[in-house]
Design a protein around this motif. Structure first.
Motif, PDB file in Angstrom:
ATOM      1  N   ALA A 167       0.627  -1.299  -0.039  1.00 50.13           N
ATOM      2  CA  ALA A 167       0.018   0.039   0.047  1.00 50.13           C
ATOM      3  C   ALA A 167       0.857   1.263  -0.134  1.00 50.13           C
ATOM      4  O   ALA A 167       0.740   2.115  -0.871  1.00 50.13           O
ATOM      5  N   LYS A 168       1.993   1.415   0.908  1.00 51.92           N
ATOM      6  CA  LYS A 168       2.702   2.509   0.875  1.00 51.92           C
ATOM      7  C   LYS A 168       3.733   2.613  -0.290  1.00 51.92           C
ATOM      8  O   LYS A 168       3.916   3.846  -0.887  1.00 51.92           O
ATOM      9  N   MET A 169       3.883   1.564  -0.754  1.00 47.19           N
ATOM     10  CA  MET A 169       4.594   1.633  -2.212  1.00 47.19           C
ATOM     11  C   MET A 169       3.980   2.173  -3.259  1.00 47.19           C
ATOM     12  O   MET A 169       4.356   2.619  -4.286  1.00 47.19           O
ATOM     13  N   ARG A 170       2.578   2.186  -3.250  1.00 46.49           N
ATOM     14  CA  ARG A 170       1.755   2.679  -4.186  1.00 46.49           C
ATOM     15  C   ARG A 170       1.218   4.325  -3.797  1.00 46.49           C
ATOM     16  O   ARG A 170       1.184   4.915  -4.609  1.00 46.49           O
ATOM     17  N   ASP A 171       1.201   4.374  -2.441  1.00 49.12           N
ATOM     18  CA  ASP A 171       0.643   5.582  -1.957  1.00 49.12           C
ATOM     19  C   ASP A 171       1.742   6.794  -1.928  1.00 49.12           C
ATOM     20  O   ASP A 171       1.580   7.882  -2.256  1.00 49.12           O
ATOM     21  N   TYR A 172       3.120   6.546  -1.567  1.00 51.55           N
ATOM     22  CA  TYR A 172       4.092   7.506  -1.508  1.00 51.55           C
ATOM     23  C   TYR A 172       4.514   8.030  -2.803  1.00 51.55           C
ATOM     24  O   TYR A 172       4.657   9.216  -2.953  1.00 51.55           O
ATOM     25  N   PRO A 173       4.578   7.559  -3.866  1.00 47.80           N
ATOM     26  CA  PRO A 173       4.741   8.117  -5.169  1.00 47.80           C
ATOM     27  C   PRO A 173       3.632   8.837  -5.592  1.00 47.80           C
ATOM     28  O   PRO A 173       3.861  10.030  -6.278  1.00 47.80           O
ATOM     29  N   LEU A 174       2.144   8.567  -5.268  1.00 49.11           N
ATOM     30  CA  LEU A 174       0.968   9.237  -5.399  1.00 49.11           C
ATOM     31  C   LEU A 174       1.051  10.628  -4.981  1.00 49.11           C
ATOM     32  O   LEU A 174       0.838  11.506  -5.585  1.00 49.11           O
ATOM     33  N   ILE A 175       1.541  10.662  -3.666  1.00 53.06           N
ATOM     34  CA  ILE A 175       1.611  12.021  -3.041  1.00 53.06           C
ATOM     35  C   ILE A 175       2.896  12.519  -3.208  1.00 53.06           C
ATOM     36  O   ILE A 175       2.988  13.662  -2.320  1.00 53.06           O
ATOM     37  N   GLY A 176       3.833  12.260  -4.019  1.00 55.79           N
ATOM     38  CA  GLY A 176       4.955  13.057  -4.283  1.00 55.79           C
ATOM     39  C   GLY A 176       6.411  12.619  -3.501  1.00 55.79           C
ATOM     40  O   GLY A 176       7.217  13.634  -3.593  1.00 55.79           O
ATOM     41  N   ILE A 177       6.500  11.676  -2.590  1.00 59.76           N
ATOM     42  CA  ILE A 177       7.451  11.517  -1.846  1.00 59.76           C
ATOM     43  C   ILE A 177       8.501  10.804  -2.833  1.00 59.76           C
ATOM     44  O   ILE A 177       8.381   9.717  -3.122  1.00 59.76           O
ATOM     45  N   PRO A 178       9.693  11.533  -2.885  1.00 63.78           N
ATOM     46  CA  PRO A 178      10.663  11.221  -4.093  1.00 63.78           C
ATOM     47  C   PRO A 178      11.478   9.881  -3.674  1.00 63.78           C
ATOM     48  O   PRO A 178      11.969   9.090  -4.592  1.00 63.78           O
ATOM     49  N   VAL A 179      11.623   9.352  -2.359  1.00 64.78           N
ATOM     50  CA  VAL A 179      12.552   8.091  -2.208  1.00 64.78           C
ATOM     51  C   VAL A 179      11.664   7.515  -0.747  1.00 64.78           C
ATOM     52  O   VAL A 179      10.916   8.248   0.277  1.00 64.78           O
ATOM     53  N   TYR A 180      11.551   6.370  -1.260  1.00 62.51           N
ATOM     54  CA  TYR A 180      10.800   5.304  -0.269  1.00 62.51           C
ATOM     55  C   TYR A 180      11.817   4.106   0.266  1.00 62.51           C
ATOM     56  O   TYR A 180      12.248   3.543  -0.781  1.00 62.51           O
ATOM     57  N   ALA A 181      12.235   4.051   1.442  1.00 61.10           N
ATOM     58  CA  ALA A 181      13.076   2.928   1.981  1.00 61.10           C
ATOM     59  C   ALA A 181      12.183   2.226   2.856  1.00 61.10           C
ATOM     60  O   ALA A 181      11.495   2.689   3.674  1.00 61.10           O
ATOM     61  N   VAL A 182      12.366   0.677   2.862  1.00 60.87           N
ATOM     62  CA  VAL A 182      11.823  -0.170   3.494  1.00 60.87           C
ATOM     63  C   VAL A 182      12.704  -1.017   4.147  1.00 60.87           C
ATOM     64  O   VAL A 182      13.614  -1.647   3.307  1.00 60.87           O
ATOM     65  N   PHE A 183      12.740  -1.353   5.667  1.00 62.65           N
ATOM     66  CA  PHE A 183      13.384  -2.168   6.287  1.00 62.65           C
ATOM     67  C   PHE A 183      12.476  -3.070   6.894  1.00 62.65           C
ATOM     68  O   PHE A 183      11.589  -2.911   7.502  1.00 62.65           O
TER      69      PHE A 183
END
Length: 200
Positions: free
Chosen positions: A130-146
């Protein structure tokens, strides 16, 4: 004609406002964390603790050692909110300028340099899907998952348009023990805690 889209937008914003009010009313009375997506309210019923919080704290500290003083790797409140998109999220760590954090209410997601999530044991799909879909939609340029379940993670960048909306074009996977680059900063991942096996 523009009447239908405007009506649809007004209807969507009305639904979002109702969900936002519901989340605010439940926030102090029920355990866990509440977020809002286009699918509805996400409730991670288990309050993060242990390896989840320690991982977020390590990432925050390691990033801040490498970043300029005007930036911070913040792991507190408030939420990140894009009301027109109907999305309210709460990253475990957000890389942001002090000036952009110094606002009343929710943070504008377009001011974030990066969002970092530590995968929840109780709801991993929220971080990996879900966040992999939402974060680019709202313009967050970098998303890191641990992911403390597996000792692995990924950094996603390069937002590009797709038929399903904006998505990250580049994904770099890593395993704990490797150095990982988030934005302009590289940190070590050695020593990050793992979740104990189920039942322990």
């Amino acid at each position: 004609m523009t009447i239908a889209p405007d009506d649809a937008r007004q209807g969507a914003s009305h639904v979002y406002r109702a969900m936002r009010e519901l989340v605010q009313s439940m926030d102090d009375t029920l355990p866990g964390k509440f977020e809002i997506t286009k699918e509805g309210i996400v409730h991670d019923m288990v309050s993060p603790g242990g390896p989840h919080e320690v991982t977020a704290a390590h990432i925050s500290r390691r990033l801040e050692r490498t970043m300029p003083d005007e930036l911070l790797a913040h792991n507190g409140t408030p939420d990140v909110e894009d009301a027109p998109e109907g999305i309210m999220r709460h990253p475990d760590v957000m890389v942001i300028a002090w000036d952009d954090l110094n606002v009343e209410g929710s943070i504008d997601p377009h001011t974030l340099i990066a969002a970092i999530e530590v995968v929840s044991r109780s709801n991993p799909e929220n971080d990996w899907v879900a966040k992999m879909r939402d974060y680019p939609l709202i313009g967050i340029p970098v998303y890191a998952v641990f992911d403390p379940r597996t000792g692995t993670g990924a950094v996603l960048t390069d937002i590009h348009p797709t038929p399903d909306g904006p998505r990250y074009a580049t994904r770099k996977d890593f395993v704990y023990g490797e150095d990982v680059t988030i934005g302009d900063w590289t940190i070590a991942t050695d020593g990050l805690p793992r979740y104990p096996p189920p039942g322990e």
